[in-house]
Write a protein that holds these residues in place. Structure first.
Motif, mmCIF file in Angstrom:
data_model
loop_
_atom_site.group_PDB
_atom_site.id
_atom_site.type_symbol
_atom_site.label_atom_id
_atom_site.label_comp_id
_atom_site.label_asym_id
_atom_site.label_seq_id
_atom_site.Cartn_x
_atom_site.Cartn_y
_atom_site.Cartn_z
ATOM 1 N N THR A 275 26.686 53.862 36.087
ATOM 2 C CA THR A 275 27.622 54.864 35.398
ATOM 3 C C THR A 275 28.026 56.234 36.045
ATOM 4 O O THR A 275 27.356 56.488 36.749
ATOM 5 C CB THR A 275 27.447 54.977 34.017
ATOM 6 O OG1 THR A 275 28.377 55.713 33.383
ATOM 7 C CG2 THR A 275 26.115 55.941 33.836
ATOM 8 N N ARG A 276 29.239 56.753 35.873
ATOM 9 C CA ARG A 276 29.541 57.909 36.378
ATOM 10 C C ARG A 276 30.813 58.571 35.465
ATOM 11 O O ARG A 276 31.476 57.967 34.928
ATOM 12 C CB ARG A 276 30.136 58.124 37.866
ATOM 13 C CG ARG A 276 31.227 57.466 38.300
ATOM 14 C CD ARG A 276 31.486 57.849 39.735
ATOM 15 N NE ARG A 276 32.913 57.442 39.974
ATOM 16 C CZ ARG A 276 33.867 58.306 40.057
ATOM 17 N NH1 ARG A 276 33.431 59.622 40.193
ATOM 18 N NH2 ARG A 276 35.098 57.912 40.352
ATOM 19 N N THR A 277 30.991 60.065 35.366
ATOM 20 C CA THR A 277 31.992 60.515 34.666
ATOM 21 C C THR A 277 32.919 60.688 35.797
ATOM 22 O O THR A 277 32.833 61.443 36.974
ATOM 23 C CB THR A 277 31.715 61.729 33.943
ATOM 24 O OG1 THR A 277 30.669 61.391 33.132
ATOM 25 C CG2 THR A 277 32.779 62.411 33.169
ATOM 26 N N ASP B 3 36.449 60.649 31.904
ATOM 27 C CA ASP B 3 36.116 59.157 31.212
ATOM 28 C C ASP B 3 34.738 58.707 31.901
ATOM 29 O O ASP B 3 34.608 59.036 33.148
ATOM 30 C CB ASP B 3 37.306 58.299 31.567
ATOM 31 C CG ASP B 3 38.567 58.713 31.019
ATOM 32 O OD1 ASP B 3 38.440 59.202 29.884
ATOM 33 O OD2 ASP B 3 39.559 58.482 31.617
ATOM 34 N N GLN B 4 34.272 58.067 31.035
ATOM 35 C CA GLN B 4 32.787 57.423 31.408
ATOM 36 C C GLN B 4 33.373 56.240 32.223
ATOM 37 O O GLN B 4 33.868 55.036 31.587
ATOM 38 C CB GLN B 4 32.095 57.247 30.337
ATOM 39 C CG GLN B 4 30.627 56.776 30.589
ATOM 40 C CD GLN B 4 29.657 57.887 30.990
ATOM 41 O OE1 GLN B 4 29.892 58.964 30.480
ATOM 42 N NE2 GLN B 4 28.692 57.551 31.773
ATOM 43 N N TYR C 89 27.033 57.276 41.476
ATOM 44 C CA TYR C 89 26.638 56.684 40.286
ATOM 45 C C TYR C 89 25.402 56.948 39.918
ATOM 46 O O TYR C 89 24.236 56.917 40.851
ATOM 47 C CB TYR C 89 26.882 55.219 40.179
ATOM 48 C CG TYR C 89 28.482 54.892 40.124
ATOM 49 C CD1 TYR C 89 28.986 54.437 39.033
ATOM 50 C CD2 TYR C 89 29.308 54.793 41.127
ATOM 51 C CE1 TYR C 89 30.482 54.170 38.862
ATOM 52 C CE2 TYR C 89 30.451 54.421 41.180
ATOM 53 C CZ TYR C 89 31.143 54.151 39.917
ATOM 54 O OH TYR C 89 32.441 53.892 39.835
#
Length: 183
Positions: A41-43, A48-49, A178
């Protein structure tokens, strides 16, 4: 949360605006490092995720399911099949491009850091265009909606030798970082 943001972010992730594509893909001769598999995951720049769920898709073939927010957000799902190669000191991935983008292949770099991050690198199109002009790689300049791109038809061995050369380390540009989902 807008679907177009995901598409733009993924386009930059895989294509980095202007396109460097290759005639030859990385063949499925090598397995990816096991830590690559799983959910990341990353923003993004809009807050937004984003998620990448990387799984096996066959013998030495993989797929990345990219989405925004949650797996239930089906409108944002994008799936990319890819193969990998560990060549020299680097890991590379190769993904097929849609016909609208020429139907060839993109090659990117990736790194699994000691801090448990997945860092994705794309090729600097300007550096590749300079290399085409200098004759170090064979191919042609192609027009894209975002400016000049390159279609490389040098053999995969020549491409990897060029990418592995420490003198060309600046041909890679970090495009995404990520972390493991849930950490």
């Amino acid at each position: 949360m807008k679907v177009w943001r995901v598409l733009v972010a993924l386009s930059f992730l895989l294509l980095s605006g202007c396109l460097v594509s290759f005639k030859d893909p990385i063949p499925p001769n090598e397995a990816a490092p096991i830590p690559l598999l799983g959910e990341w995951t990353r923003t993004d720049e809009w807050g937004d995720q984003l998620f990448l769920d990387i799984t096996r898709a066959g013998t030495n073939q993989y797929k990345a399911l990219a989405y925004v927010g949650s797996p239930e957000n089906l409108k944002s799902h994008e799936e990319y099949g890819f193969t990998v190669a560990h060549h020299g000191r680097r890991w590379y991935l190769s993904a097929g491009l849609p016909k609208v983008l020429g139907g060839n292949f993109a090659i990117a770099g990736f790194e699994l850091t000691k801090d448990g991050e997945l860092v994705l690198y794309n090729l600097d199109v300007d550096r590749i265009l300079q290399e085409l002009e200098a004759g170090g790689l064979q191919g042609e300049v192609v027009d894209t909606p975002h400016g000049d791109g390159a279609l490389i038809n040098s053999s995969l061995e020549q491409v990897l030798a060029y990418l592995d050369d420490p003198a060309n380390s600046d041909v890679f540009v970090e495009v995404a970082r990520y972390q493991r989902a849930g950490e």
